[in-house]
Enzyme design. Structure first.
Site, short mmCIF file in Angstrom:
data_model
loop_
_atom_site.label_atom_id
_atom_site.label_comp_id
_atom_site.label_asym_id
_atom_site.label_seq_id
_atom_site.Cartn_x
_atom_site.Cartn_y
_atom_site.Cartn_z
NE ARG A 192 -33.45 26.30 0.38
CZ ARG A 192 -32.28 26.90 0.49
NH1 ARG A 192 -31.96 27.88 -0.32
NH2 ARG A 192 -31.40 26.54 1.39
CD GLU A 237 -31.59 31.40 3.02
OE1 GLU A 237 -31.06 30.29 3.15
OE2 GLU A 237 -31.59 32.03 1.94
CE LYS A 238 -37.04 38.27 9.54
NZ LYS A 238 -37.51 36.89 9.27
CG PHE A 239 -31.79 37.62 11.48
CD1 PHE A 239 -31.54 38.98 11.59
CD2 PHE A 239 -33.04 37.14 11.85
CE1 PHE A 239 -32.51 39.86 12.07
CE2 PHE A 239 -34.01 38.02 12.33
CZ PHE A 239 -33.75 39.37 12.45
CG HIS A 240 -27.21 33.55 5.51
ND1 HIS A 240 -26.07 33.98 4.89
CD2 HIS A 240 -27.12 32.21 5.58
CE1 HIS A 240 -25.32 32.93 4.57
NE2 HIS A 240 -25.94 31.84 4.99
CG ASN A 257 -29.12 26.75 -4.93
OD1 ASN A 257 -28.01 27.19 -5.24
ND2 ASN A 257 -29.57 26.75 -3.69
CD GLU A 258 -26.58 24.47 -0.97
OE1 GLU A 258 -27.55 24.32 -0.23
OE2 GLU A 258 -25.49 24.91 -0.58
CD GLU A 308 -24.94 28.92 -1.98
OE1 GLU A 308 -25.15 28.74 -0.76
OE2 GLU A 308 -25.78 28.64 -2.84
C1 GAL Z 1 -27.30 27.27 0.79
C2 GAL Z 1 -28.22 27.68 -0.32
C3 GAL Z 1 -28.46 29.16 -0.37
C4 GAL Z 1 -28.69 29.69 1.03
C5 GAL Z 1 -27.51 29.34 1.89
C6 GAL Z 1 -27.62 29.83 3.30
O1 GAL Z 1 -27.63 26.00 1.24
O2 GAL Z 1 -27.77 27.25 -1.58
O3 GAL Z 1 -29.58 29.42 -1.19
O4 GAL Z 1 -29.86 29.13 1.54
O5 GAL Z 1 -27.39 27.94 1.96
O6 GAL Z 1 -26.52 29.41 4.09
#
Ligand code: GAL
Length: 685
Positions: A119, A363-366, A157-158, A315
């Site tokens: 990304r 990010e499926k394990f987030h 985003n970020e 977040e």
């Molecule tokens: C942030 C991001 C999110 C997601 C998250 C995971 O850096 O803005 O999109 O990736 O981390 O921790």
């Protein structure tokens, strides 16, 4: 900065926490959207960030837009009374963009380009990216700018998380333009960067490049300016998107900052004035020695960016992340405890990444609010409980944090301190900042985080940890503050260079020499394993100096190591105030004791001894004060107070009256791992 109050985003007349998440409906079916909206209502969600990574869905083919799915999701959320924090979708351009504009892919310092597939794969200076991103923002803003559900705009985003520094030729041309505006002449650049050294003198603008990898160490002035340029370049992009949004919408505009230990790409002091709401993303970083203290530091720094006003946690994770080597799940109660630390430190909005755990992608394990296991899970139950707690705490919103101590923190100094070829590679900026912050946190002293040069007259004590680079103007603010009766503590490796990384001659600590009443001839760092003993029984490490007194008194001297007998901690009376210098890295108990001594002398209210794992922070508002007691320890904690505990409804220390003989005990039991919030019946300072 305009004054959009976070707590009034959902309903301008009612003050309440915003509670929510990032939601990525692109990953789910229309049936799931409906189920999601119902469950969001169950959890008390009021604000959802949408369309963060929506570009490929909105513009699947160049110039062809399809808003049908986003229209439908927005309507579903709106029907459920959920507000929207609408993304501009520019965070990640789709495949067609990178394919049509391969030169827009970011170039690394070694001259290689990164490919599409992650990304943020774009060069911040790419004209094609700017053009296509703004065209998309125009479409999104036109379509939804007046929609009643849109409460906030979430630009990109970020910003700069992955692509902050691009070294390509387009970036080099933009860097030269930035330098022209800053310096006007090539000679001024030469002076600032000290290019007489190693035959680096430039005769023409065209020869100046981005600081790509060199065979030896590069030019530090060039490196610093490139970091400033890169931060400005992305800020310019934020502002360009904001300008488009404002043509179509009256809703406030923000983006999510990364005030965190592992990303330091943006100078957020310069970004903050452009935000209508200050928002931060924060994840516990278990690669650090003390992840919990870093959370408190980040929250306080975010409040600093908000000028002391309430801010929003955009977040955080309900439990584990997916991007550390070992991704620790949160223990039961930890998520609520961590969240309320943010609230205690000024957050009026709480959101998570993300709503529903992804089934595919990296990010499926987030963790998420709704985990893979579904609602029959402790994470979900805690998410619902947090929603209820935030509803109960609504009265706290709008209040501010009470602090008598300020600590100076600076992204630009961070960049400069961590450049190479310094006296000791062991001395890094953030660990020194954290050491000072953690000692104060352990002592129970709440601090405000301020920019160098910010007005500090309102504080009883100002602490300046390892501020290696500082401008004359910022140094003057501190000197004037002390002259007028303020108290300051400056720690080693401060004041050494100016903003161009040019040494201040005449002895260290350069800009602060006169204020501190000391002169140092030479830095004498020591290996990490060395323990330096001081004459007052304290211990230190990492650093010593060949320091002499020029008016200051020695509080302690080194008794061993390379400079025995030389002052290690000094105290100087300057004007009506006092300025301390810590010429070494005191160990934790010594640092805590020294800072507590300086604080007490400055008249700061220092709490009684208690376990350092009990966090006590007070918010103060027009209608009263609230004290947060957050117990991170394994043992119950007793706190004496008078008032009403809001989470349990317990009344404490209510005195007997003539008609009612009930006298309640003022002992509040804060269970191990628990949090209590007391509306105090008497406002304390
Ligand atoms: C942030 C991001 C999110 C997601 C998250 C995971 O850096 O803005 O999109 O990736 O981390 O921790």
């Amino acid at each position: 900065m305009s004054e959009t109050a976070v707590a009034t985003l959902i309903d301008g007349d009612v003050s309440a926490f915003t509670y929510g998440c990032d939601y990525n409906p692109e990953q789910w079916s229309a049936e799931t959207w409906l189920e999601d909206a119902r469950l969001m209502t169950d959890a008390g969600v009021t604000l959802v960030a949408l369309n963060i990574f929506g570009w490929a869905q909105l513009e699947p083919v160049r110039g062809h837009y399809d808003f049908s799915a986003l229209d439908a999701v927005i309507e579903i959320l709106h029907e459920h009374g959920i507000g929207i924090n609408l993304g501009t979708a520019t965070a990640s351009p789709p495949p067609w963009f990178s394919s049509d504009y391969p030169e827009s892919l970011p170039m690394m310092a070694d001259g290689t380009r990164r490919a599409f597939g992650g990304r943020q794969a774009f060069c911040p200076s790419s004209p094609a990216y700017r053009e296509h991103a703004l065209a998309l923002v125009e479409k999104v803003a036109e379509r939804y700018g007046a929609h009643p559900a849109v409460r906030l705009w979430h630009v990109s985003n970020e910003i700069g998380c992955h692509n902050a520094h691009c070294y390509c030729d387009t970036s080099a041309a933009a860097f030269r333009e930035w330098l022209r505006a800053r310096y006007e002449s090539v000679d001024a650049v030469n002076d600032a960067w000290g290019t007489s050294f190693w035959s680096q003198r430039y005769a023409s603008w065209e020869h100046i490049q981005t600081p790509r990898l060199t065979v030896s160490t590069g030019n530090p002035g060039q490196a610093l300016d490139f970091m400033r340029f890169s931060s400005d370049e992305l800020l310019a992009h934020f502002r360009a998107e904001k300008a488009v949004l404002q043509r179509h919408s009256a809703a406030p505009v923000t983006t999510n900052f990364m005030v965190t230990a592992h990303i330091r790409n943006q100078d957020y002091w310069s970004w903050a004035p452009h935000m209508d709401v200050i928002a931060n993303d924060h994840y516990l970083d278990h690669r650090l020695g003390d992840a919990r203290s870093e959370l408190s530091f980040a929250a306080d720094a975010t409040r600093g960016l908000a000028g002391g006003r309430p801010w929003m946690l955009m977040e955080q994770a309900t439990s584990a992340v997916n991007w550390q080597p070992l991704n620790l799940a949160k223990a039961p109660g930890q998520m609520i405890r961590n969240t309320l630390s943010h609230v205690a430190r000024g957050a009026d909005g709480i959101s998570f990444f993300q709503w529903r755990a992804s089934l595919a992608g990296s990010e499926k394990f987030h963790s998420a609010m709704l985990p893979h296991a579904g609602t029959d899970s402790s994470v979900w139950r805690e998410v619902v409980e947090l929603g209820r707690i935030l509803e109960k705490l609504a009265e706290v919103t709008g209040s501010v944090v009470a602090a008598e101590v300020a600590m100076v923190f600076d992204w630009q100094a961070w960049w400069a301190t961590d450049l190479d070829s310094h006296p000791s590679a062991e001395v890094r900026y953030l660990p020194q900042v954290h050491a000072v912050y953690n000692a104060l946190l352990a002592a129970g002293v709440t601090v405000d985080i301020v920019a160098p040069g910010a007005p500090v007259d309102a504080y009883k004590l100002v602490i300046v940890p390892s501020l290696y680079s500082v401008t004359d103007a910022a140094a003057r603010v501190l000197a004037d503050y002390v002259a007028a009766g303020g108290h300051a503590v400056v720690t080693f490796f401060s004041g050494v260079v100016d903003e161009h990384d040019r040494v201040r001659p005449g002895g260290y600590p350069g800009a602060f020499r006169e204020l501190l009443g000391v002169t140092s001839e030479e830095f004498v760092p020591v290996p990490r394993s060395a323990v330096l003993s001081l004459s007052d029984g304290q211990n230190a490490g990492l650093w010593s100096e060949r320091l002499r007194l020029d008016g200051a008194e020695a509080v302690s001297t080194f008794t061993n190591g390379p400079v025995p007998g030389v002052p290690a901690v000094t105290r100087n009376t300057s004007g009506d105030g006092v300025a301390w210098y810590l010429a070494t890295a005191l160990d934790e108990p010594s640092l805590r004791a020294t800072l507590v001594r300086a604080a007490a002398e400055a008249g700061v209210e220092v709490p009684v001894e208690r376990d350092a794992g009990v966090e006590i922070v007070r918010r103060v508002g027009a209608s009263g004060s609230w004290v947060f007691i957050i117990n991170h320890t394994d043992a119950a904690f007793e706190y004496q107070t008078q008032g009403t505990e809001i989470i349990t409804g317990a009344e404490l220390g209510i005195r007997a009256s003539a008609t009612n003989e009930i006298s309640k005990d003022g002992t509040l039991d804060v269970p191990a791992g628990g949090v209590r919030v007391v509306r105090e019946s008497r406002t304390k300072k």
